[in-house]
Enzyme design. Sequence first.
Site, PDB file in Angstrom:
ATOM      1  N   ASN A   1      11.406   6.219  11.403  1.00 37.37           N
ATOM      2  CA  ASN A   1      12.253   5.247  11.071  1.00 37.37           C
ATOM      3  C   ASN A   1      13.152   5.507  10.379  1.00 37.37           C
ATOM      4  O   ASN A   1      12.889   5.607   8.976  1.00 37.37           O
ATOM      5  CB  ASN A   1      11.459   3.838  10.604  1.00 37.37           C
ATOM      6  CG  ASN A   1      12.388   2.732  10.264  1.00 37.37           C
ATOM      7  OD1 ASN A   1      13.445   2.701  10.646  1.00 37.37           O
ATOM      8  ND2 ASN A   1      11.695   1.828   9.838  1.00 37.37           N
ATOM      9  N   TRP A   2      14.444   5.929  10.503  1.00 34.22           N
ATOM     10  CA  TRP A   2      15.446   6.561   9.621  1.00 34.22           C
ATOM     11  C   TRP A   2      16.172   5.268   8.938  1.00 34.22           C
ATOM     12  O   TRP A   2      17.022   5.569   7.748  1.00 34.22           O
ATOM     13  CB  TRP A   2      16.621   7.163  10.484  1.00 34.22           C
ATOM     14  CG  TRP A   2      15.970   8.528  10.799  1.00 34.22           C
ATOM     15  CD1 TRP A   2      14.692   8.904  10.918  1.00 34.22           C
ATOM     16  CD2 TRP A   2      16.759   9.434  11.706  1.00 34.22           C
ATOM     17  NE1 TRP A   2      14.403  10.144  11.307  1.00 34.22           N
ATOM     18  CE2 TRP A   2      15.817  10.593  12.044  1.00 34.22           C
ATOM     19  CE3 TRP A   2      17.893   9.564  12.209  1.00 34.22           C
ATOM     20  CZ2 TRP A   2      16.020  11.632  12.726  1.00 34.22           C
ATOM     21  CZ3 TRP A   2      18.293  10.636  12.962  1.00 34.22           C
ATOM     22  CH2 TRP A   2      17.375  11.683  13.296  1.00 34.22           C
ATOM     23  N   LYS A   3      16.055   3.998   9.138  1.00 29.99           N
ATOM     24  CA  LYS A   3      16.385   2.876   8.582  1.00 29.99           C
ATOM     25  C   LYS A   3      18.137   3.060   8.459  1.00 29.99           C
ATOM     26  O   LYS A   3      18.514   3.733   9.420  1.00 29.99           O
ATOM     27  CB  LYS A   3      15.935   2.640   6.941  1.00 29.99           C
ATOM     28  CG  LYS A   3      14.303   2.606   7.132  1.00 29.99           C
ATOM     29  CD  LYS A   3      13.630   2.068   5.768  1.00 29.99           C
ATOM     30  CE  LYS A   3      12.037   2.163   6.320  1.00 29.99           C
ATOM     31  NZ  LYS A   3      11.247   1.580   5.113  1.00 29.99           N
TER      32      LYS A   3
ATOM     33  N   HIS B   1      10.317  -5.327  11.763  1.00 28.38           N
ATOM     34  CA  HIS B   1       9.954  -4.567  10.748  1.00 28.38           C
ATOM     35  C   HIS B   1      10.237  -5.687   9.641  1.00 28.38           C
ATOM     36  O   HIS B   1      10.831  -6.494   9.485  1.00 28.38           O
ATOM     37  CB  HIS B   1      11.002  -3.528  10.436  1.00 28.38           C
ATOM     38  CG  HIS B   1      10.788  -2.445   9.413  1.00 28.38           C
ATOM     39  ND1 HIS B   1      11.060  -2.906   8.230  1.00 28.38           N
ATOM     40  CD2 HIS B   1      10.111  -1.392   9.519  1.00 28.38           C
ATOM     41  CE1 HIS B   1      10.657  -1.918   7.409  1.00 28.38           C
ATOM     42  NE2 HIS B   1       9.757  -0.920   8.218  1.00 28.38           N
TER      43      HIS B   1
ATOM     44  N   GLU C   1      11.625  -5.399   6.836  1.00 28.29           N
ATOM     45  CA  GLU C   1      12.997  -5.364   6.106  1.00 28.29           C
ATOM     46  C   GLU C   1      13.592  -6.453   7.018  1.00 28.29           C
ATOM     47  O   GLU C   1      14.697  -7.045   6.557  1.00 28.29           O
ATOM     48  CB  GLU C   1      13.493  -4.019   5.969  1.00 28.29           C
ATOM     49  CG  GLU C   1      12.832  -3.395   4.743  1.00 28.29           C
ATOM     50  CD  GLU C   1      12.843  -1.773   5.048  1.00 28.29           C
ATOM     51  OE1 GLU C   1      13.601  -1.261   5.877  1.00 28.29           O
ATOM     52  OE2 GLU C   1      12.146  -1.088   4.393  1.00 28.29           O
TER      53      GLU C   1
ATOM     54  N   GLU D   1       1.992  -2.428   8.633  1.00 27.83           N
ATOM     55  CA  GLU D   1       2.701  -1.915   7.750  1.00 27.83           C
ATOM     56  C   GLU D   1       2.506  -2.693   6.401  1.00 27.83           C
ATOM     57  O   GLU D   1       3.325  -3.801   6.316  1.00 27.83           O
ATOM     58  CB  GLU D   1       4.186  -1.597   7.825  1.00 27.83           C
ATOM     59  CG  GLU D   1       4.618  -0.612   8.940  1.00 27.83           C
ATOM     60  CD  GLU D   1       5.838  -0.139   8.847  1.00 27.83           C
ATOM     61  OE1 GLU D   1       6.153   1.096   8.946  1.00 27.83           O
ATOM     62  OE2 GLU D   1       6.875  -0.981   8.976  1.00 27.83           O
TER      63      GLU D   1
ATOM     64  N   GLY E   1       7.985   2.495   1.263  1.00 23.15           N
ATOM     65  CA  GLY E   1       8.817   3.373   0.388  1.00 23.15           C
ATOM     66  C   GLY E   1       8.632   3.182  -1.201  1.00 23.15           C
ATOM     67  O   GLY E   1       9.332   3.317  -2.053  1.00 23.15           O
TER      68      GLY E   1
ATOM     69  N   SER F   1       4.660   4.710   3.183  1.00 20.88           N
ATOM     70  CA  SER F   1       4.403   6.083   2.161  1.00 20.88           C
ATOM     71  C   SER F   1       3.688   7.117   3.137  1.00 20.88           C
ATOM     72  O   SER F   1       2.724   7.870   2.457  1.00 20.88           O
ATOM     73  CB  SER F   1       4.035   5.631   1.064  1.00 20.88           C
ATOM     74  OG  SER F   1       4.974   4.608   0.618  1.00 20.88           O
TER      75      SER F   1
ATOM     76  N   GLY G   1       9.011   6.431   7.371  1.00 18.14           N
ATOM     77  CA  GLY G   1      10.297   6.216   6.832  1.00 18.14           C
ATOM     78  C   GLY G   1      10.788   7.197   6.240  1.00 18.14           C
ATOM     79  O   GLY G   1      11.141   8.396   6.868  1.00 18.14           O
TER      80      GLY G   1
END
Length: 259
Positions: free
Chosen positions: A12-14, A102, A104, A174, A180, A220, A241
Site C-alpha cells: 500500500n503506497w498511500k 483502510h 486512514e 490492521e 506507521g 509496521s 505500507g
Amino acid sequence: MTETRKPIISGNWKMHHNHFEAIQTVQKLHYRLENDDFDLVDVSVHPPFTDIRSVQTVIEADRMKIELGAQNCFFEEKGPFTGEVSPTMLAKLDVKLVIIGHSERRQFFGDTDEWVNKKLKAVLGNGMIPILCCGETLEEREAGQAESKVDSQIRSGLDGLIPDHVSDMVIAYEPIWAIGTGKTATSGDAQMMCAKVRSVVADVYGNDVAQSVRIQYGGSVKPGNIVELMNQADIDGALVGGASLDADEFAAIVQFNQH
Ligand code: PGA
C-alpha cells in the site's frame, strides 16, 4: 498460514511515489523477484490513482506477474461525484485488487461501515477483489474492545455479500496503533485477532468460506518480522505500507520463505 491458502503480500503506497517513481519501483521489484516467487506468493502493488495507468502499461509490456491494485474507489459507476474514481474505471485499467475501508480512509475521509459495504459490493460487481481492512485503536485495545470492534466491522462490511464472493476476498487486520508507528502487534496477538476475523466469517458464512478467505496482517511489517507473522496459522499474508515503498525491502518481505 496453511498449505491450502496461497499467501498474498500487498504494498500500500498511500500518497507516495509520483508516476515516474512508481514505474521505477515496480520495475526494480520485478527484477528483484524470481518467477518461482509468484508460485508461492501473490504480490500486489497499490499506487496512487495518478500512477495506475503508467504502472499498468509497464506490467503489461514486461509481462510482470505483479498484480495491480488501488487504494480506494467510490461505489457509484459514474455521476456528479467530484474527485471520485469509480470501480468501472479501475477495472478498465486491469486493476485486480482494491483496498477498501483502510483506517486512514475511515479516520480522515469519513468512510463509514455502510460505505465500506457499498464499496465492497461495487468492487466485487466489477470483477475485482477487495481487501477489506479492519482494526482497533489503542484506546479500544486498552479498554478490551479490540475483538468487538473487529467483529462489528466485519459483520457490517460483509452484510449481504454472497458466499462465493466472500471466499475470494482478502481481509486485512490492521491495528491502528501499529500502522506507521514501528510498533508491530506480537505475532501471538496478531494471530489471535486474525483467528477472530476468521471465526466471524465462519459464523456468518460457514466454515468452508472462512477457510478459504485470506487474512493479511498489517502494521509496521518489515523483513525482520514477516517470518514470525507468516508462521501463524491464520495469517495468510501482509498489507505493507512504509516498507513497500522500497523495492529491495518489499522484495525481502515477499521472499519470506527464503529467510
Ligand atoms: P505500515 O502501513 O506498514 O507503514 O505500518 C500499513 C498500512 O497502513 O497498510
